[in-house]
Design a protein around this motif. Structure first.
Motif: not given
Lengths: 356, 280
Positions: A17, A55, B1-4, B7-9, B17
């Motif tokens: 992943y 990350r 928040m800069s995290t993408p 693409v997270r499941p 989860d």
């Protein structure tokens, strides 16, 4: 080891992943540290730590007590100022943007403890308040966390009465009131029984799978290998080896066979037979009756039982009696011996982690 | 928040989860909300362990009863007459002595690691100390109520009436809070409750006795009188006496006490904040 197999499968899922995850151009690593140094009262706790953690990765920091694991986490979580070096955490400068880092990371571990005289529920509500959650939001979040971590039944009891495993789970839950982008886990399974340990492993795996970067410290090579995509071995405030679990193991070996003979006079003969029967390095121990074989790690040769069994048969045929034998994965001690040529924490004076 | 997030499941049926996916909104607790949270934490701790209040209760009881009957007869001819001088002073002294327990609690937090857990959160760094002050104020009120009730039981009649008593309690409380910052700073320097209590005792006992609480300084040698006259606790005690007895001579001492309180706070608050923010 059913749980180990399951975890290994899951780990490979996590691996694929995170490998498939394309980082947007210009996105910085979760942690980028250069030359971190810290001295406590004349003794060097950190002696130049360089670290790059991607990350979404689970990174294992492996080392004995006093190696500098906790000091590194304290520095990266903005609790301690380094004497030298620099670091960016989630793209923020460690020294000038501590506040931004604090809003996106969570620290768990014995040095950052919960209130033992308050109940589990009260601890989570308090942290919810401190995170600025509304009354309804923190109540819901606390209840959901307690439920998901299997602590609903103990929610109303003071944390001081929790078992080690329950306390560790609550500790991790307390780090998730707001989902962090980076989670520091300081020795999350030290002192836990095997069942509690595998519960914690499962939690770590899930947290990582949901996209949180995890930096965990451990004294167990097995744990680092099961959970972490990459491992750094630290000793005396320095990183002595770094790589994937497979890379570390290829240098350390797949496992070790320990033997203790009935008659010390037969040891040279036993050594000869073992060297001929097994692929690995035979070592004579300080104990005149004992010797060990460090199995070479080769792809497709995961089975240690077959070769070990055949070697035992040969020893028996040669009339060599065995008092005691054990077969296991390489310990941290053996990894150190293989990687550095000395025992973990040896050479130089004992270094204590600073008091929290 | 800069995290993408793309693409997270997707959050699955697994409760963890779902939790992680749901917990991504970030807010910040304001300085007041964070302080209140820490104040509440201290009160919760008292609720779980009411023994914590024993020291806040025992000291005022002991001081009021012991000193009234020990010195009362000798100094004023009767315990009742002595109470008029003593009780307001014992109020000031009791609160001053109780302040050290706040420092001890902070030292315990530093030592246990709770301090580091809180310091790693994005909250105003003064919040833990301010929250401690809120719960300390509750403790001081509790101790004050004990001194005043005991005094009333033993025959003390405040000439200043309810406003006089409330004024005296408020003044003593403010001074106590400023003084507690001294022990907070000490606790951050030496995170050991026993050491904080030891040092605080070594300071508070002489400061309490070398004051005008028990005897008027007229009988003392010059050097001691000089100390008694600059001792802030003397002024706080004198102010409390003036207010509670309603003698109408309180203004000067009240001003002096408030000045001492503000001065102590102005020195100790920045020092405490600085020590709190220190990272080593």
């Amino acid at each position: 080891m059913r749980s180990a197999v399951a975890l290994t499968c899951c780990k490979s899922l996590v691996n694929s992943y995170s490998m498939s995850k394309k980082m947007p151009a210009g996105e910085q690593p979760a942690i980028e540290a250069r030359g971190l140094r810290k001295t406590y009262g004349g003794s060097r706790a950190l002696d130049g730590i360089d670290l790059t953690i991607r990350r979404g990765e689970v990174f294992g920091f492996l080392g004995p007590n006093g190696a500098g694991k906790t000091t590194t986490i304290r520095i990266l979580a903005t609790l301690t100022r380094p004497d030298g070096g620099s670091a960016r955490v989630l793209g923020h400068d460690l020294l000038t943007e501590a506040e931004a880092i604090r809003s996106r990371v969570a620290v768990t571990g014995q040095f950052a403890s919960l209130d033992t005289d308050l109940t589990g529920h009260e601890n989570l509500l308090l942290l919810g308040r401190l995170h600025g959650l509304s009354r309804a939001a923190r109540r819901r979040r606390a209840a959901d966390l307690l439920d998901a971590f299997g602590l609903s039944g103990a929610a109303g009891r003071p944390v001081g009465g929790y078992s080690g495993g329950m306390r560790r789970r609550l500790d991790i839950a307390a780090g998730l009131l707001v989902t962090p982008d980076l989670l520091f886990l300081d020795e999350p399974t030290t002192g836990l029984d095997p069942r509690s340990r595998s519960q914690v492993w499962e939690l770590v795996r899930r947290i990582a799978a949901a996209g949180t970067t995890v930096l965990l410290t451990t004294q167990y090579l097995e744990e680092a290998d099961l959970l972490a995509e990459r491992i750094a071995i630290v000793d005396h405030g320095r990183i002595v080896a770094e790589g994937t679990g497979a890379q570390i193991k290829s240098r350390v070996g797949a496992g070790t066979l320990h033997l203790r003979l009935l008659d010390g006079a037969q040891r040279p003969r036993a050594r000869q037979i073992l060297a001929g029967a097994l692929e690995g390095t035979v070592r004579l121990a300080a104990d005149p009756l004992a010797l060990s074989v460090l199995f070479a790690d080769r792809p497709g040769a995961a089975d240690l039982g077959g070769p070990a069994g055949r070697a035992m048969t040969r020893l028996a045929e040669a009339g060599i009696g065995i008092a005691d034998l054990s077969l296991g994965r390489p310990s941290l001690d053996e990894a150190f011996l293989a990687l550095t040529g000395r025992r973990a924490g040896a050479a130089g004076e004992e270094r204590e982690e600073p008091p929290a | 928040m800069s995290t993408p997030t793309a693409v997270r499941p997707a959050a699955g049926s697994d409760p963890i989860d779902a939790l992680l996916a749901a917990g991504r909104s970030r807010r910040r607790a304001g300085a007041f909300a964070a302080s209140a949270a820490f104040g509440l934490r201290a009160l919760l701790k008292i609720r779980h362990d009411p023994k914590q209040l024993v020291d806040s209760a025992a000291i005022p009881i002991l001081f009021t009863v012991l000193f009234t009957y020990l010195f009362g007869g000798a100094l004023s001819g009767s315990a009742g007459a002595y109470l008029r001088t003593l009780l307001p002073g014992v109020l000031a002294m009791s609160i001053a002595v109780v302040t050290m327990y706040g420092g001890a609690r902070l030292a315990q937090d530093v030592r246990s690691g709770a301090f580091d857990r809180f310091r790693g959160l994005p909250v105003w760094r003064g919040a833990l100390v301010c929250g401690g002050l809120l719960s300390d104020a509750a403790r001081y009120l509790f101790a004050s109520a004990i001194v005043v009730s005991l005094g009333l039981l033993m025959g003390y009649r405040p000439g200043g009436g309810v406003p006089g008593v409330l004024g005296a309690v408020g003044l003593v409380l403010a001074f106590g809070l400023a003084l507690s910052l001294v022990w907070a700073a000490l606790a951050l320097l030496v995170p050991d409750p026993a050491v904080v209590i030891g040092i605080a005792n070594a300071v508070l006992i002489p400061v309490s006795f070398a004051s005008n609480i028990f005897v008027q300084p007229g009988t003392m040698p010059g050097w001691l009188r000089a100390f008694v006259e600059v001792n802030p606790l003397s002024h706080v005690a004198a102010a409390a006496r003036g207010l509670m007895n309603g003698t109408g001579q309180a203004a000067g001492e009240v001003t002096w006490s408030l000045a001492a309180t503000v001065a102590l706070a102005l020195v100790c608050a920045p020092l405490t904040l600085r020590l709190y923010g220190r990272r080593d």
